[in-house]
Design an enzyme around this catalytic site. Structure first.
Site, PDB file in Angstrom:
ATOM      1  N   ARG A  60      20.252  29.878  36.451  1.00 29.69           N
ATOM      2  CA  ARG A  60      20.263  28.435  36.605  1.00 29.69           C
ATOM      3  C   ARG A  60      19.031  27.944  37.370  1.00 29.69           C
ATOM      4  NH1 ARG A  60      23.368  27.174  40.040  1.00 29.69           N
ATOM      5  NH2 ARG A  60      24.347  29.130  40.649  1.00 29.69           N
ATOM      6  N   LYS A 200      27.890  24.539  33.457  1.00 30.12           N
ATOM      7  CA  LYS A 200      27.875  24.025  34.827  1.00 30.12           C
ATOM      8  C   LYS A 200      27.629  22.521  34.873  1.00 30.12           C
ATOM      9  CE  LYS A 200      28.938  27.752  37.014  1.00 30.12           C
ATOM     10  NZ  LYS A 200      30.329  27.895  37.495  1.00 30.12           N
ATOM     11  N   HIS A 219      35.788  25.842  42.161  1.00 33.62           N
ATOM     12  CA  HIS A 219      34.947  26.904  41.598  1.00 33.62           C
ATOM     13  C   HIS A 219      35.670  28.222  41.870  1.00 33.62           C
ATOM     14  CE1 HIS A 219      30.819  29.095  41.417  1.00 33.62           C
ATOM     15  NE2 HIS A 219      31.385  29.030  40.228  1.00 33.62           N
ATOM     16  N   SER A 239      28.916  32.941  42.031  1.00 34.97           N
ATOM     17  CA  SER A 239      28.584  33.953  41.035  1.00 34.97           C
ATOM     18  C   SER A 239      28.212  35.260  41.723  1.00 34.97           C
ATOM     19  CB  SER A 239      27.406  33.467  40.180  1.00 34.97           C
ATOM     20  OG  SER A 239      27.021  34.448  39.259  1.00 34.97           O
ATOM     21  N   LYS A 243      34.771  36.892  40.965  1.00 38.08           N
ATOM     22  CA  LYS A 243      35.818  36.017  40.435  1.00 38.08           C
ATOM     23  C   LYS A 243      36.346  36.521  39.099  1.00 38.08           C
ATOM     24  CE  LYS A 243      33.876  32.031  40.129  1.00 38.08           C
ATOM     25  NZ  LYS A 243      32.524  32.577  40.256  1.00 38.08           N
ATOM     26  N   THR A 244      35.431  36.788  38.183  1.00 42.30           N
ATOM     27  CA  THR A 244      35.837  37.204  36.839  1.00 42.30           C
ATOM     28  C   THR A 244      36.501  38.572  36.869  1.00 42.30           C
ATOM     29  OG1 THR A 244      34.067  35.910  35.815  1.00 42.30           O
ATOM     30  CG2 THR A 244      35.013  37.703  34.510  1.00 42.30           C
ATOM     31  N   ASP A 258      36.664  30.929  36.081  1.00 40.95           N
ATOM     32  CA  ASP A 258      35.562  30.297  36.814  1.00 40.95           C
ATOM     33  C   ASP A 258      35.819  28.887  37.325  1.00 40.95           C
ATOM     34  OD1 ASP A 258      32.872  30.482  37.792  1.00 40.95           O
ATOM     35  OD2 ASP A 258      32.211  29.206  36.155  1.00 40.95           O
ATOM     36  N   ARG A 324      24.755  38.828  30.871  1.00 44.43           N
ATOM     37  CA  ARG A 324      26.106  38.280  30.739  1.00 44.43           C
ATOM     38  C   ARG A 324      26.617  38.363  29.309  1.00 44.43           C
ATOM     39  NH1 ARG A 324      28.137  34.844  34.881  1.00 44.43           N
ATOM     40  NH2 ARG A 324      26.683  34.577  36.605  1.00 44.43           N
TER      41      ARG A 324
END
Length: 532
Positions: A60, A200, A219, A239, A243-244, A258, A324
């Site tokens: 990003r 995002k 988030h 990130s 989380k995932t 997410d 990813r």
């Protein structure tokens, strides 16, 4: 010329977007893969995956995100965190981007953001790249074909990577731009092929819209116990914090990985897919996510592969560490059909501590939870943002500062009210370093993290003996079945105990200095945590 199903009164020309080449509306996955291959946007991988690269930008560009300063939002935006753009600059940007788009083919997806139909946002995404259209079709929620006949977009996103902004003319920072105009209900993205900007941008929209409806945008990932949506857990984290990975628990039902909302009715996913990091992805440790990298239409982003066999190399980070894969939620066997859950019973705040100071799990009081939520301490992991090449300690308030258009206290107060109303046990989980700081120690064993989370979620962790952490005052378990007791005491994992003490002192001071910005806006019990 148009292709695909669309509300006949809601074509792009009806929005004033005219002069384009072919416009492909709401194509399904096979057609989008076919177009991407025909246009040389990617390579067909094993199982029918789509292998793509994003060129110059593999993460990003948060410093290039701008919010248009209009009278309806001017006093609500957290301007210390969001770069301004004038309405005039945005209008010139829009006109110049549309001029650039003339005669070119574009792809449109009409999608829902939000599993709760009473709170969802209807979003139109217009993309120059077919694979971006496939990506966002995975990541947002897909209306039925019949529902497309009456779909009316509330917000429109135009993503044109080949367009380069002019900082002087448009009032932006560089030739890469992400510009949000709440008054015109539009987002413009240019100068970057990184697909994460699409999702995002939608998250940022919801972070602005939902608080005024009493909904807490988060988030976080989320899951619930099998057969019991009331037993819901949410996992806050930036990130790279897990989380995932940690929410994809085969013993629980995955709500999402997410972005979620917490309304008066419970928890709901904003998205319809997952965007998982694949570096060092293991079929043993993360079988469900690993399996998606061989399924039809999964977008494999910035991964090295064998040119003859097309086998993926999960260890080669020569393109980026932020490699990813993007896939629809139904590719995870235990994913929720509704993407809805109850009010969170457990709230887990994930942090990746590069200092090697924090315990692998700690139990927080409500005031401590608010302190750590507003602090949002973690380490940016290499690759997730441009310029980050190794773990960098940072404070990202609400575990998502880059996506927060409003001041942090707005989200903090919402969370505080919902915890007080519905009750929840709060935990701080460190997935970062143990046995030393980054460069000396090692990453926290995922097996230990999973064991501790399992104990927290099934309630057994509340029954063990706890000690008070001398640095932060939260409670830390002394022994947990199946976990090396030494891990639970970070100081004992360091060879040089005095070095640990110095590192801990440094981290405490960093927390205190960062939190000074919130002291004037918080309750006395949270202030007590802040001053020790």
């Amino acid at each position: 010329m148009t292709q695909g199903r669309v509300n006949p009164s809601q074509r792009l020309e009806d929005q004033g977007i005219e002069g384009l080449g072919k416009v492909h509306y709401n194509l399904l996955e096979p057609a989008l893969v076919e177009h991407a291959l025909q246009r040389n946007e990617g390579t067909l991988g094993l199982g029918g995956t789509l292998l793509v690269t994003t060129g110059k930008y593999t993460g990003r560009s948060p410093k290039d995100k701008h919010v248009v300063d209009t009278p309806d939002v001017s006093d609500k935006i957290w301007w210390d965190n969001n770069a301004r753009m004038s309405s005039e600059g945005f209008d010139r940007l829009y006109d110049d981007m549309l001029a650039h788009m003339q005669g070119r083919d574009y792809f449109v997806q009409d999608l829902y953001a939000g599993a709760d139909p009473t709170l969802r946002l209807d979003v139109r995404v217009v993309t120059e790249l077919a694979w971006h259209n496939l990506f966002i079709r995975h990541l947002l929620r897909r209306p039925s074909r019949d529902d497309l006949d009456s779909f009316v977009p509330e917000f429109t996103i135009i993503n044109c990577p080949s367009f380069r902004a002019d900082p002087e003319r448009h009032g932006c920072r560089t030739d890469t731009v992400i510009a949000l105009n709440f008054a015109r209900k539009m987002i413009l993205i240019g100068g970057t092929e990184y697909a994460g900007e699409n999702k995002k941008s939608v998250f940022t929209l919801l972070n602005y819209i939902l608080p005024e409806k009493g909904v807490m945008p988060m988030h976080c990932s989320a899951n619930h116990a099998v057969g019991n949506p009331v037993d819901t857990a949410v996992f806050f984290g930036l990130s790279g914090t897990g989380k995932t990975t940690l929410s994809a628990d085969p013993a629980r039902v995955l709500i999402g990985d997410d972005e979620h909302g917490w309304s008066d009715r419970g928890t709901f996913n904003f998205e319809g897919g997952c965007y998982a990091k694949t570096i060092s992805l293991s079929a043993t440790a993360e079988p469900e996510i690993y399996a998606t990298t061989g399924k039809f239409a999964t977008v494999i982003e910035n991964m090295v592969f064998d040119p003859e066999t097309f086998e993926l190399d999960f260890e080669d980070d020569s393109l980026t560490q932020n490699m990813r894969c993007a896939y629809p939620m139904e590719y995870i066997s235990n994913a929720s059909d509704t993407a809805l859950g109850g009010h969170p019973k457990n709230i887990i705040m994930l942090t990746c501590d590069a200092f090697g100071v924090l315990p692998p799990i700690s139990r927080l009081t409500p005031a401590q939870a608010m302190y750590h939520f507003l602090s949002g301490f973690t380490s940016k992991v290499a690759g997730t943002e441009r310029g980050v090449t190794e773990p960098t300690p940072t404070f990202s308030t609400c575990f998502g500062a880059p996506f927060m258009p409003r001041r942090p206290e707005v989200y903090g107060k919402l969370l505080q009210e919902k915890i007080a109303t519905h009750g929840a046990t709060c935990w701080l989980v460190n997935t970062g370093w143990t046995g030393g700081a980054y460069g000396t120690g090692s990453r926290m064993p995922i097996k230990a993290t999973r064991a501790l989370l399992t104990a927290a979620l099934d309630g057994s962790l509340n029954e063990v003996t706890f000690r008070k952490d001398p640095n932060f005052g939260f409670e830390v378990p002394v022994t947990v079945e199946g976990v090396d007791a030494k891990l639970l005491d970070p100081r004992s994992t360091w060879t040089d105990k005095s070095a640990y003490d110095a590192q801990a002192k440094k981290l405490v001071e960093m927390f205190a200095e960062n939190f000074e910005q919130y002291v004037a806006h918080i309750d006395d019990d949270v202030k007590a945590v802040a001053i020790g």
